[in-house]
Design a protein around this motif. Structure first.
Motif, short mmCIF file in Angstrom:
data_model
loop_
_atom_site.label_atom_id
_atom_site.label_comp_id
_atom_site.label_asym_id
_atom_site.label_seq_id
_atom_site.Cartn_x
_atom_site.Cartn_y
_atom_site.Cartn_z
N PRO A 1 4.96 -1.86 -2.38
CA PRO A 1 3.59 -1.78 -2.61
C PRO A 1 3.06 -2.36 -3.26
N GLU A 2 3.64 -2.67 -4.60
CA GLU A 2 2.92 -3.68 -5.41
C GLU A 2 3.22 -5.09 -4.94
N ASP A 3 4.07 -5.36 -4.11
CA ASP A 3 3.94 -6.62 -3.70
C ASP A 3 2.92 -6.89 -2.47
N ILE A 4 2.75 -5.67 -1.69
CA ILE A 4 1.30 -5.92 -0.88
C ILE A 4 0.33 -6.10 -1.63
N PHE B 1 -0.32 -3.19 8.08
CA PHE B 1 0.72 -2.41 7.69
C PHE B 1 0.30 -1.66 6.50
N SER B 2 -0.58 -2.18 5.71
CA SER B 2 -0.76 -1.25 4.47
C SER B 2 -1.52 0.10 4.71
N LEU B 3 -1.49 0.33 6.02
CA LEU B 3 -1.79 1.84 6.12
C LEU B 3 -0.62 2.74 5.96
N SER C 1 -0.45 5.95 0.88
CA SER C 1 -0.30 7.27 -0.14
C SER C 1 0.68 6.78 -1.12
N THR C 2 1.38 5.90 -1.35
CA THR C 2 2.15 5.33 -2.31
C THR C 2 1.39 4.81 -3.54
N LEU C 3 0.25 4.20 -3.39
CA LEU C 3 -0.45 3.31 -4.12
C LEU C 3 -0.94 4.05 -5.73
N SER C 4 -0.68 3.49 -6.73
CA SER C 4 -1.21 3.88 -7.84
C SER C 4 -2.70 3.66 -8.10
N PRO C 5 -3.51 4.45 -8.85
CA PRO C 5 -4.80 3.99 -8.89
C PRO C 5 -5.27 2.76 -9.37
N THR C 6 -4.31 2.16 -9.92
CA THR C 6 -4.66 0.59 -10.35
C THR C 6 -4.48 -0.22 -9.11
N LEU C 7 -3.56 0.15 -8.31
CA LEU C 7 -3.02 -0.73 -7.16
C LEU C 7 -4.15 -0.53 -6.08
N MET C 8 -4.55 0.64 -5.90
CA MET C 8 -5.58 1.15 -5.06
C MET C 8 -6.90 0.42 -5.15
N SER C 9 -7.40 0.43 -6.59
CA SER C 9 -8.56 -0.17 -6.99
C SER C 9 -8.32 -1.78 -6.54
N GLN C 10 -7.36 -2.32 -6.89
CA GLN C 10 -7.37 -3.89 -6.72
C GLN C 10 -7.30 -4.13 -5.15
N MET C 11 -6.52 -3.36 -4.17
CA MET C 11 -6.43 -3.51 -2.81
C MET C 11 -7.98 -3.51 -2.24
N LEU C 12 -8.89 -2.48 -2.82
CA LEU C 12 -10.13 -2.51 -2.34
C LEU C 12 -10.92 -3.60 -2.79
N THR C 13 -10.81 -4.01 -3.84
CA THR C 13 -11.48 -5.29 -4.53
C THR C 13 -11.25 -6.36 -3.50
N ALA C 14 -9.87 -6.69 -3.30
CA ALA C 14 -9.52 -7.90 -2.32
C ALA C 14 -9.99 -7.65 -1.24
N LEU C 15 -9.99 -6.44 -0.46
CA LEU C 15 -10.79 -6.25 0.88
C LEU C 15 -12.07 -6.75 0.89
N LEU D 1 -7.68 4.65 2.55
CA LEU D 1 -7.91 4.52 0.98
C LEU D 1 -8.87 5.47 0.24
N GLY D 2 -10.11 5.57 1.21
CA GLY D 2 -11.01 6.86 0.71
C GLY D 2 -10.55 8.03 0.48
N LYS D 3 -9.70 8.30 1.53
CA LYS D 3 -9.06 9.69 1.64
C LYS D 3 -8.19 9.95 0.49
N TYR D 4 -7.31 9.01 0.24
CA TYR D 4 -6.52 9.05 -0.96
C TYR D 4 -7.02 8.94 -2.35
N ALA D 5 -8.13 8.29 -2.33
CA ALA D 5 -8.67 7.83 -3.40
C ALA D 5 -9.16 9.04 -4.23
N VAL D 6 -9.50 10.20 -3.34
CA VAL D 6 -9.65 11.72 -3.86
C VAL D 6 -8.94 11.94 -4.96
N ARG D 7 -7.40 11.80 -4.91
CA ARG D 7 -6.80 12.53 -5.86
C ARG D 7 -6.59 11.54 -7.22
N HIS D 8 -7.26 10.47 -7.05
CA HIS D 8 -6.79 9.59 -8.03
C HIS D 8 -8.24 9.37 -9.13
#
Length: 610
Positions: free
Chosen positions: A198-201, A228-230, A234-248, A263-270
């Motif tokens: 996940p961190e490589d993606i 593929f990122s779909l 679910s395995t992304l950390s808060p930092t990785l999730m924020s970085q992925m959204l920023t890149a998008l 990402l929005g669905k899983y961001a709830v828990r973070h």
């Protein structure tokens, strides 16, 4: 004044530095499968744990000085930790004391002289470390490491993780135009995405983000990554999730909405675990893609309400901007934001003040501490008036007027030739939206603030209508809703001639078919007159046919621009009759529609005459 009106164990693999931790101040070995199947000694894990406990470069150098000689991967990890600690302390380059330290110099000489024999892991980790802080571009150490890295890329055979680390390091050192970067991206395209951690993606997203101007060239590859990122969300950390959204966002991946939604669905828990900056980036991404989720909003409400007084002003303003853009009337959020502003208004920049205040007006909401909020805002504007850009100031004052907090003490200033000249700037004329806001503020001074006797807005700065295609202060309605009401009116009144549309009132508001508003004229006896007759008109009915777009999201609360329109119509002498969509939707037949309209229009009349 504002007038108010009514982490260990031994594992198999090779040690790599996790690029997602860059800047976090901690180094952890990341497990990556290796074809050699060598056993990672537990001493390596103990070394990294000890390294993470050291929070000064002097301590790190003292620690590794007692362990010489170190394996190259551990020596690279130590160099990484030194640069991380200095970066965390706010330094942009290594201090002189570190550069002159004997242990540090021995470390650098080793990497400079032995670069061809370094393991891939040690090479890219050392280069990543030096990329975090400024090192002279002609540094022999840096030149040797870069040259050896490029040689290995051209030779091929670097693992995905090493390619990702190397790509980001070259971007920081050489910029996105580095010729080796294209080769790295090409080699990564040849790898199976299933082998990426996940961190490589996310690192791949960050590399492509740095080359955003070349996004068209890599769009096919991006489409594969987005799909593929779909599977890894679910395995992304808060930092990785924020970085992925920023890149998008940076890559303008509007076609990747399924990924954004997940990402929005899983961001709830973070939400409780995002840093302030990460949460801001997540909200900015959702604003950009137009995404909202009620579970995310609920979690955001809890988070903001619990931390309102400690949240950064930039986060606070972004939260309210998010609510305003999506028309989410969240009372817990707005109440917390208002409380924060009252206590910390001096920390907010003019832009942040605007982003904070505007949603209150847009969503037509006054918090419980409204008097304190607007008193604080007034004092802030009085003391820092000249620091606010003209358009920003106009937006703030117009937003206040929407919720009946009229900026009386500022009207003379914004109607003055000097302010209007500033508002125009270097353009040939004032933009249409600013003129509409000025005009509505002027009408507010006339209709709602009769005690105001100051400067008036010159006619040449007043618009004729608030209903325009590009920047309307009125909300067009769904044509089907208007059509349904029109059919009922014809049945009730007997003919189309007894009601009018496309009528412009004396004060700019449009009673028009495109706005789905209707005007009906009555004489002194209550008879309905043909719309072509202007004599003997005793009463005018204004039907405001309000579709969902005129309300905040999933509510029956009118938006500010609709509330001010209805207030002004009443002050102009109209009897305003609101026809909300949710009442129309309850009617099951045409007969019920006619009966409903009769009750609405003529509640005191048994029968209708025309």
């Amino acid at each position: 004044m504002f007038a108010r009106w009514s982490r260990g164990v031994c594992v198999r693999g090779s040690l790599h530095y996790n690029p997602s931790l860059a800047g976090s101040g901690s180094i952890m070995p990341v497990v990556k499968s290796s074809t050699r199947k060598t056993e990672t000694p537990c001493i390596h894990l103990m070394f990294y744990r000890r390294l993470n406990d050291l929070d000064s470069s002097a301590d790190v150098l003292h620690f590794i000085g007692t362990l010489q000689p170190l394996p190259d991967s551990l020596a690279a990890g130590a160099l990484q930790r030194i640069c991380e600690v200095e970066k965390k302390d706010g330094n942009h380059k290594l201090p002189k004391g570190i550069l002159e330290n004997g242990v540090f110099q021995d470390l650098c000489v080793r990497f400079e002289q032995e670069s061809p024999s370094l393991s891939d892991t040690a090479l890219v980790t050392a280069l990543q470390a030096l990329s975090l802080l400024y090192v002279g571009p002609q540094s022999n150490l840096l030149l040797n490491l870069v040259a050896e890295s490029r040689h290995r890329v051209k030779r091929g055979g670097l693992e995905v993780r090493s390619l990702c680390i190397l790509g980001e390091s070259l971007i920081r050192l050489q910029g996105p135009g580095d010729e080796t970067l294209e080769l790295i991206i090409y080699q990564l395209q040849g790898e199976k995405l299933e082998t990426f951690a996940p961190e490589d993606i996310v690192a791949l997203y960050r590399i492509l983000q740095a080359c955003a101007e070349k996004v068209d060239r890599h769009q096919a590859f991006l489409n594969k990554i987005n799909s593929f990122s779909l599977s890894v969300v679910s395995t992304l950390s808060p930092t990785l999730m924020s970085q992925m959204l920023t890149a998008l966002v940076a890559l303008d991946q509007t076609q990747a909405l399924p990924l954004v939604i997940k990402l929005g669905k899983y961001a709830v828990r973070h939400i409780p675990h995002f840093t302030h900056e990460e949460l801001r980036k997540v909200l900015e991404a959702f604003i950009y893609f137009g995404h909202n989720d009620r579970f995310f909003t609920t979690a955001l409400e809890r988070h903001v309400a619990s931390l309102c007084l400690t949240l950064d002003p930039e986060v606070i303003s972004t939260v309210t901007e998010y609510c305003g853009r999506k028309q989410i009337l969240s009372r817990p959020i707005f109440d917390a934001v208002a409380e924060t502003f009252v206590g910390q208004s001096e920390k907010f920049s003019p832009r942040q003040v605007s982003e904070l205040i505007e949603p209150f007006g847009k969503l037509n909401y006054l918090p419980p501490n409204a008097s304190a909020l607007f008193r604080k805002l007034e004092n802030l504007l009085l003391t820092r008036f000249d620091y606010f850009p003209p358009k920003t100031l106009l937006k703030i004052l117009h937003s206040c007027s929407l919720i009946e907090c009229h900026p009386v003490n500022f009207m003379a200033k914004i109607f003055s030739p000097y302010f209007l000249q500033q508002l125009q700037g270097e353009e040939s004329s004032v933009d249409r939206l600013s003129l509409a806001q000025l005009t509505q503020l002027f009408l507010t001074s006339v209709l709602e603030c009769p005690f105001y006797k100051g400067r008036k807005l010159l006619p040449k700065y007043q618009v004729r209508s608030f209903l325009t295609p590009c920047c309307s202060l009125e909300t067009p309605v769904d044509f089907q809703l208007y059509k349904s009401v029109r059919i009922g009116l014809i049945d009730l009144l007997g003919a189309r001639m007894y009601f009018a549309s496309k009528v412009l009132t004396p004060y700019c508001y449009t009673i028009a078919s495109s706005a789905a508003d209707v005007e009906i004229k009555l004489d002194e006896e209550g008879l309905v007159l043909p719309f072509t007759i202007d004599e003997d008109v005793h009463k005018r009915l204004a039907l405001c046919i309000d579709d969902p777009k005129r309300f905040s999201l999933n509510s029956r609360h009118l938006l500010g621009k609709e509330a001010i329109k209805q207030r002004h119509l009443r002050l102009l002498g109209y009897q305003v009759v609101q026809i909300p969509y949710y009442e129309i939707e309850m009617l099951k037949s045409r007969v019920e529609l006619v009966e409903y309209l009769q009750r609405k229009l003529f509640p005191h009349n048994v029968g209708i005459r025309w």
